[in-house]
Design a protein around this motif. Structure first.
Motif, mmCIF file in Angstrom:
data_model
loop_
_atom_site.group_PDB
_atom_site.id
_atom_site.type_symbol
_atom_site.label_atom_id
_atom_site.label_comp_id
_atom_site.label_asym_id
_atom_site.label_seq_id
_atom_site.Cartn_x
_atom_site.Cartn_y
_atom_site.Cartn_z
ATOM 1 N N PHE A 94 -34.793 13.966 -51.596
ATOM 2 C CA PHE A 94 -35.467 12.366 -52.098
ATOM 3 C C PHE A 94 -34.329 11.505 -52.141
ATOM 4 O O PHE A 94 -33.195 11.322 -53.162
ATOM 5 N N ILE A 95 -34.521 9.984 -51.487
ATOM 6 C CA ILE A 95 -33.204 8.964 -51.459
ATOM 7 C C ILE A 95 -33.381 8.640 -52.300
ATOM 8 O O ILE A 95 -32.007 7.908 -53.075
ATOM 9 N N TYR A 96 -33.793 8.338 -53.544
ATOM 10 C CA TYR A 96 -34.237 7.596 -54.770
ATOM 11 C C TYR A 96 -34.235 8.104 -55.521
ATOM 12 O O TYR A 96 -34.348 9.719 -56.310
ATOM 13 N N GLU A 97 -33.479 7.539 -57.093
ATOM 14 C CA GLU A 97 -32.924 7.817 -58.516
ATOM 15 C C GLU A 97 -33.349 7.110 -59.400
ATOM 16 O O GLU A 97 -33.433 5.906 -58.932
ATOM 17 N N PRO A 98 -34.031 7.433 -60.877
ATOM 18 C CA PRO A 98 -34.022 6.798 -61.758
ATOM 19 C C PRO A 98 -32.677 5.993 -61.675
ATOM 20 O O PRO A 98 -31.868 6.292 -62.219
ATOM 21 N N HIS A 99 -33.320 4.868 -62.693
ATOM 22 C CA HIS A 99 -31.646 4.044 -62.554
ATOM 23 C C HIS A 99 -31.972 3.453 -64.008
ATOM 24 O O HIS A 99 -33.117 2.500 -64.285
ATOM 25 N N PHE A 110 -25.481 9.652 -50.368
ATOM 26 C CA PHE A 110 -26.564 10.604 -49.491
ATOM 27 C C PHE A 110 -27.298 10.610 -47.949
ATOM 28 O O PHE A 110 -26.501 9.686 -47.400
ATOM 29 N N ARG A 111 -27.690 11.571 -48.427
ATOM 30 C CA ARG A 111 -27.103 12.080 -46.454
ATOM 31 C C ARG A 111 -28.711 12.385 -46.246
ATOM 32 O O ARG A 111 -29.054 13.183 -47.082
ATOM 33 N N ASP A 112 -29.636 12.053 -45.051
ATOM 34 C CA ASP A 112 -30.778 12.445 -44.872
ATOM 35 C C ASP A 112 -30.660 12.502 -42.904
ATOM 36 O O ASP A 112 -30.670 10.841 -42.542
ATOM 37 N N PRO A 113 -30.683 12.991 -42.210
ATOM 38 C CA PRO A 113 -30.748 12.952 -41.046
ATOM 39 C C PRO A 113 -31.814 12.646 -40.221
ATOM 40 O O PRO A 113 -31.484 12.334 -38.901
ATOM 41 N N ASP A 114 -32.843 12.291 -40.873
ATOM 42 C CA ASP A 114 -34.437 11.829 -40.043
ATOM 43 C C ASP A 114 -34.161 10.442 -40.719
ATOM 44 O O ASP A 114 -35.255 10.038 -40.047
ATOM 45 N N GLU A 115 -33.193 9.704 -41.969
ATOM 46 C CA GLU A 115 -33.748 8.669 -42.323
ATOM 47 C C GLU A 115 -32.911 7.182 -42.116
ATOM 48 O O GLU A 115 -32.637 6.924 -41.451
ATOM 49 N N GLU A 116 -31.848 7.917 -43.633
ATOM 50 C CA GLU A 116 -30.644 7.218 -43.896
ATOM 51 C C GLU A 116 -30.059 7.802 -44.229
ATOM 52 O O GLU A 116 -29.852 8.539 -45.175
ATOM 53 N N ASP A 117 -28.326 7.323 -44.079
ATOM 54 C CA ASP A 117 -26.959 7.981 -46.012
ATOM 55 C C ASP A 117 -26.842 6.798 -46.079
ATOM 56 O O ASP A 117 -27.404 5.413 -46.278
ATOM 57 N N SER A 118 -26.396 7.622 -47.520
ATOM 58 C CA SER A 118 -26.168 6.278 -48.458
ATOM 59 C C SER A 118 -24.761 6.392 -48.360
ATOM 60 O O SER A 118 -24.202 7.314 -48.746
ATOM 61 N N ASN A 119 -24.006 5.242 -49.014
ATOM 62 C CA ASN A 119 -22.652 5.521 -48.811
ATOM 63 C C ASN A 119 -22.221 5.113 -50.698
ATOM 64 O O ASN A 119 -22.726 5.607 -51.798
ATOM 65 N N ASN A 120 -20.306 5.777 -50.922
ATOM 66 C CA ASN A 120 -20.413 5.586 -52.044
ATOM 67 C C ASN A 120 -21.077 4.429 -53.209
ATOM 68 O O ASN A 120 -20.844 4.762 -54.738
ATOM 69 N N GLY A 128 -25.694 10.179 -39.864
ATOM 70 C CA GLY A 128 -24.830 10.249 -39.512
ATOM 71 C C GLY A 128 -23.684 8.979 -38.948
ATOM 72 O O GLY A 128 -22.764 9.403 -38.312
ATOM 73 N N LYS A 129 -24.083 7.709 -39.822
ATOM 74 C CA LYS A 129 -23.553 7.000 -39.671
ATOM 75 C C LYS A 129 -22.689 5.847 -40.695
ATOM 76 O O LYS A 129 -21.920 4.727 -41.122
ATOM 77 N N ASN A 130 -22.061 6.791 -41.942
ATOM 78 C CA ASN A 130 -21.913 6.794 -42.799
ATOM 79 C C ASN A 130 -20.691 5.835 -43.148
ATOM 80 O O ASN A 130 -19.648 7.100 -42.458
ATOM 81 N N ARG A 131 -20.480 5.848 -43.938
ATOM 82 C CA ARG A 131 -19.423 5.099 -43.751
ATOM 83 C C ARG A 131 -18.913 4.386 -46.191
ATOM 84 O O ARG A 131 -19.993 3.941 -46.084
ATOM 85 N N ASP A 132 -17.586 4.848 -46.835
ATOM 86 C CA ASP A 132 -17.788 4.621 -47.771
ATOM 87 C C ASP A 132 -17.572 2.862 -47.688
ATOM 88 O O ASP A 132 -16.570 2.810 -46.660
ATOM 89 N N ASN A 186 -25.562 -3.046 -45.737
ATOM 90 C CA ASN A 186 -26.773 -3.320 -45.630
ATOM 91 C C ASN A 186 -26.663 -3.188 -47.563
ATOM 92 O O ASN A 186 -27.433 -1.100 -47.337
ATOM 93 N N PHE A 187 -27.148 -3.457 -48.136
ATOM 94 C CA PHE A 187 -27.233 -2.967 -49.671
ATOM 95 C C PHE A 187 -29.251 -3.612 -50.036
ATOM 96 O O PHE A 187 -29.212 -3.732 -51.412
#
Length: 417
Positions: A94-99, A110-120, A128-132, A186-187
């Motif tokens: 699950f890509i989201y979490e409490p904050h 986070f890595r999700d091959p079907d949806e999107e990645d997130s960086n640092n 697959g295009k993740n970049r910190d 993309n934030f």
């Protein structure tokens, strides 16, 4: 969970899978009374108490089995096939979490091959295009960040790849400005209002040291403006995801029990399935909108955007504001209620876009009037607010046209802070 169970026991538009509330309550009451009362009529008090406890557990198990049998038979009768088990969601995917300072936030790294990645720094990337994001920012790099909600955050299939307009914007700007090392990040986060966008920027994406911030926002504010009891911090219709997160984890534990009706109640009906997908804002939204009410809160939107602009300009960050696009598809407006809702959305969006124009003029920000320049048709919109791949390309081209002339000028100035 109790509310969902009671609701499922009454006839609905889509299914009739449980006995009526009265039948269910009467059956449970009869079994409970038989288990708890009869032993005391024929046995000594202490012996009857022991037997009543045992019989109570047996009655509960019997009731559960009866409901399970009813559900399986009713499901087959209503849908013509046996119930298909829904696998418990994998919370680690699950890509989201409490904050602590936001209703919810995207997980970092986070890595999700079907949806999107997130960086640092929680910015989203195509799978697959993740970049910190390097911090401190390398010397000479011109960094752009895009803020907004799902209209910006989501990716759309375009041939063999997934694209977003921030991703396309970077490609266009690099092609047009080969001598300038630049990045576009993309934030945006699905479901965010201007309040969450402002908070996220102050506590997170500001640390990326952007040279230019693009803001595209509008639709998620509508619910806030039409929910009674408006508060300037949006607490009248927002709550934190932490409580729902704990509930989902509890559901995951209960879902291990081999009961089809329990599996259905936990996972196969909204809002839980929506919570686990992209529409997380269902989990943190409360209150009931009044579609006929006048929108209250436009001044709060103006305040939130002005705060963001002021913080940016105080740190030598340029701001680009885009008007919001709302497509009213005639094919979907036959239903009177749907038409009323879309007319109200259009009313609010027009007012929001006017605020964008006024703020850009007052603060010297870049204005991109995408509402006026992107044709409202199915070539550009896959629904009323989200772009098709062609719409994303036009959005990116409009942004690039407005931003390119400023790149060389801003590149020579000092960076943020």
């Amino acid at each position: 969970f109790i509310r969902k169970t009671l609701a499922a026991m009454t006839p609905g538009e889509n299914q009739l899978l449980f006995p009526a509330k009265r039948t269910f309550a009467a059956l449970g009451l009869a079994l409970g009374l038989a288990a708890l009362v009869l032993p005391f009529l024929f046995l000594p008090w202490l012996t009857a108490l022991d037997l009543a406890l045992v019989l109570g557990l047996v009655a509960l198990a019997l009731l559960v089995l009866l409901v399970e049998a009813w559900f399986r038979l009713a499901y087959r009768k209503v849908y013509g096939s046996a119930y298909q088990w829904v696998t418990n969601p994998k919370l680690d995917r699950f890509i989201y979490e409490p904050h602590p300072y936001l209703p919810y936030a995207r997980k970092a790294g986070f890595r999700d091959p079907d949806e999107e990645d997130s960086n640092n720094l929680r910015a989203t990337c195509a799978p697959g295009k993740n970049r910190d994001i390097a911090t401190p920012k390398p010397k000479g790099v011109f960094r752009i960040i895009c803020l907004g909600a799902s209209e910006t955050a989501f990716y759309q299939q375009d041939g063999e790849r997934l694209i977003s307009y921030p991703m396309l914007l970077e490609e266009i700007l690099r092609e047009q400005n080969p001598g300038i090392p630049l990045e576009v990040h993309n934030f945006a986060t699905a479901g965010y209002t201007s309040a969450e966008i402002l908070s996220e920027f102050l506590f997170n994406s500001f640390e990326s040291q952007p040279d230019l911030v693009i803001v595209y926002q509008g639709y998620n504010e509508v619910r806030a403006f039409l929910t009674p009891g408006f508060r300037h911090d949006y607490s009248h219709f927002r709550r934190n995801f932490h409580r729902e997160w704990q509930r989902i984890k509890t559901f995951g534990f209960l879902g291990r029990l081999p009961l089809a009706f329990l599996n259905f109640l936990l996972w196969d009906s909204p809002p839980t399935r929506k919570i686990m997908g992209r529409d997380l804002h269902y989990a943190v939204t409360r209150g009931k909108m009044d579609i006929d009410a006048a929108p209250v809160g436009l001044d709060t939107l103006r305040r939130n955007l002005r705060h963001l602009i002021n913080v940016c300009q105080a740190n030598r960050i340029e701001v680009a504001l885009s008007t919001f696009c709302h497509f009213m598809d005639p094919a979907t407006l036959d239903d009177p209620e749907r038409r009323r809702w879309e007319n109200k959305v259009r009313e609010v969006v027009l007012a929001e876009n006017q605020i964008m124009r006024e703020l850009a003029r007052q603060h010297g920000a870049i204005l991109i009037d995408n509402f006026a320049t992107i044709p409202q048709d199915k070539r550009h919109f896959r629904d009323k607010i989200h772009f098709t791949a062609q719409g994303m390309r036009l959005m990116a081209a409009n942004l690039a046209e407005a931003i390119s002339p400023r790149l060389e000028q801003n590149r020579a100035g000092p960076g943020p802070r």
